[in-house]
Motif scaffolding. Structure first.
Motif, short mmCIF file in Angstrom:
data_model
loop_
_atom_site.label_atom_id
_atom_site.label_comp_id
_atom_site.label_asym_id
_atom_site.label_seq_id
_atom_site.Cartn_x
_atom_site.Cartn_y
_atom_site.Cartn_z
N ASN A 1 0.74 -1.49 -0.33
CA ASN A 1 0.47 0.24 0.05
C ASN A 1 1.01 1.05 0.22
O ASN A 1 2.35 1.26 0.24
CB ASN A 1 -0.90 0.12 1.01
N SER B 1 0.87 5.83 0.37
CA SER B 1 -0.58 6.60 0.77
C SER B 1 0.50 8.16 0.73
O SER B 1 1.50 8.33 0.36
CB SER B 1 -0.48 6.97 2.50
N LEU C 1 -4.61 10.19 0.16
CA LEU C 1 -5.34 9.43 -0.85
C LEU C 1 -3.88 7.83 -0.07
O LEU C 1 -3.14 8.22 0.25
CB LEU C 1 -4.94 10.01 -2.06
N ASN C 2 -5.03 6.68 0.22
CA ASN C 2 -4.30 5.51 0.09
C ASN C 2 -4.90 4.63 -0.82
O ASN C 2 -5.51 4.62 -1.18
CB ASN C 2 -4.41 5.18 1.85
N VAL C 3 -3.40 3.57 -1.16
CA VAL C 3 -4.18 2.40 -2.45
C VAL C 3 -3.59 1.33 -1.77
O VAL C 3 -2.30 1.87 -1.87
CB VAL C 3 -3.24 2.92 -3.93
N THR D 1 -14.02 5.67 -0.74
CA THR D 1 -13.57 4.34 -0.82
C THR D 1 -14.46 4.04 -2.41
O THR D 1 -15.07 3.33 -2.87
CB THR D 1 -14.11 3.27 0.03
N LEU E 1 -8.91 1.87 -2.78
CA LEU E 1 -8.39 3.25 -2.85
C LEU E 1 -9.32 4.24 -1.93
O LEU E 1 -10.65 4.41 -2.53
CB LEU E 1 -8.72 3.89 -4.33
N TYR F 1 -9.78 7.96 -0.40
CA TYR F 1 -9.53 9.02 -0.33
C TYR F 1 -10.88 10.09 -0.24
O TYR F 1 -11.71 9.87 0.09
CB TYR F 1 -9.82 9.60 -2.92
N ALA G 1 -11.77 9.21 -7.41
CA ALA G 1 -10.92 8.17 -6.80
C ALA G 1 -11.70 7.36 -7.82
O ALA G 1 -10.85 6.98 -8.16
CB ALA G 1 -12.26 8.17 -5.60
N ALA H 1 -8.88 5.12 -9.07
CA ALA H 1 -8.75 3.75 -9.31
C ALA H 1 -8.93 2.82 -10.46
O ALA H 1 -8.22 1.73 -10.37
CB ALA H 1 -10.44 3.07 -8.60
N ALA I 1 -5.42 2.43 -10.74
CA ALA I 1 -4.34 1.23 -10.49
C ALA I 1 -4.91 0.38 -10.51
O ALA I 1 -4.07 -0.62 -10.44
CB ALA I 1 -4.97 1.54 -8.85
N SER J 1 -9.83 -1.07 5.28
CA SER J 1 -9.73 -0.38 4.99
C SER J 1 -9.01 1.04 5.67
O SER J 1 -9.82 0.95 6.64
CB SER J 1 -10.03 0.22 3.59
#
Length: 266
Positions: A77, A79, A96-98, A166, A178, A180, A200, A204, A207, A241
């Motif tokens: 992951n 961020s 933001l986090n993936v 999300t 994802l 955000y 978002a 995604a 990604a 998450s």
């Protein structure tokens, strides 16, 4: 007496022949098999999004912060946080986090696709049930992997109202989550949730495309073959998450290489 003796010998011989001809038939049960997982690796988590996309979502972020992982080919992951300070007019915060989770096929647990489907459903449920979430809405997302769902809601914090988006997507045996969120701090206006969700969804989709590209042309259903053995390491997919961060920060640490552990946390 001679006839009786011959009759006795004849009967005895017949019994011996029958015993000698008897055999025991045994056969082994076939070894259990399971469809091999399509994808064998994950992309670099801090490189799944282009600079252009990051500039749109987190305009003031300098670099991504990679989370620690004991196996970056199965779990990773990254961020980013952004604080656009407008002085007396307040500031705009973005986070933001993936997260990427890959499942291997296992003869006892099932195929990688099946395990990913189960985790995908759990991630969607968790997003909808986030603590403190208000005005929760969800919708399917087309054109993003094999299946995808977007969840949005509001979180009231002392710093302001955070708009959380999300997007959970599954492509083959990989689940992409994802997260955000954005907020207007120190008197600045609250960002528009529709704009955040649009960004978002686009991120995604990128990604998911990065996951496919990282596995090359061989990472497809057509190349998958049944396997009778399980992988030496399989992700359990436990955990929710990350919740939105409510503390603005203008600093981000550089992402670490996939060959070493990062000191950051997801």
């Amino acid at each position: 007496m001679l006839v009786a003796g011959c009759s006795s010998d004849s009967g005895s011989g017949e019994g011996k022949d029958k015993g000698a001809g008897a055999t025991v038939s045994t056969s082994k049960s076939p070894s259990p098999t399971v469809q091999a997982a399509a994808f064998k690796t994950l992309p670099e988590p801090c490189e799944v999004l282009s600079e252009k996309v990051l500039e749109e979502l987190v305009p003031k972020a300098k670099a991504g912060k990679e989370g620690s992982s004991d196996d970056v080919s199965s779990r990773a992951n990254c961020s980013w946080s952004s604080l656009d300070n407008n002085g007396v007019k307040g500031s705009q915060f973005r986070w933001l986090n993936v997260s990427l989770l890959r499942f291997e096929s296992d003869v006892t647990r099932g195929s990688g696709d099946k395990l990913a489907q189960q985790y995908y459903a759990k991630q969607v449920r968790d997003a909808k049930a986030s603590k403190g979430a208000r005005d929760v809405k969800s919708e399917p997302v087309a054109g993003t992997g094999d299946e995808a769902t977007a969840v949005r809601y509001e979180l009231k914090k002392k710093e302001g109202t955070f708009k959380q988006q999300t997007v959970v997507a599954r492509v083959e045996n990989v689940v992409v989550t994802l997260d955000y969120n954005g907020a207007g701090l120190a008197g600045d206006k609250t960002p528009d949730a529709d704009d955040l969700m649009k960004d978002a969804k686009a991120a995604a989709k990128d990604a998911v495309a990065s996951v496919t590209e990282a596995n090359g042309p061989s990472g497809s259903k057509s190349s998958s073959k049944p396997s009778s053995t399980s992988s030496s390491k399989s992700s359990s997919g436990a955990g929710k998450s990350p919740e939105p961060s409510s503390k603005p920060s203008s600093k981000s640490s550089k992402s670490s290489k996939s060959s070493s552990k990062s000191s950051g946390t997801s």
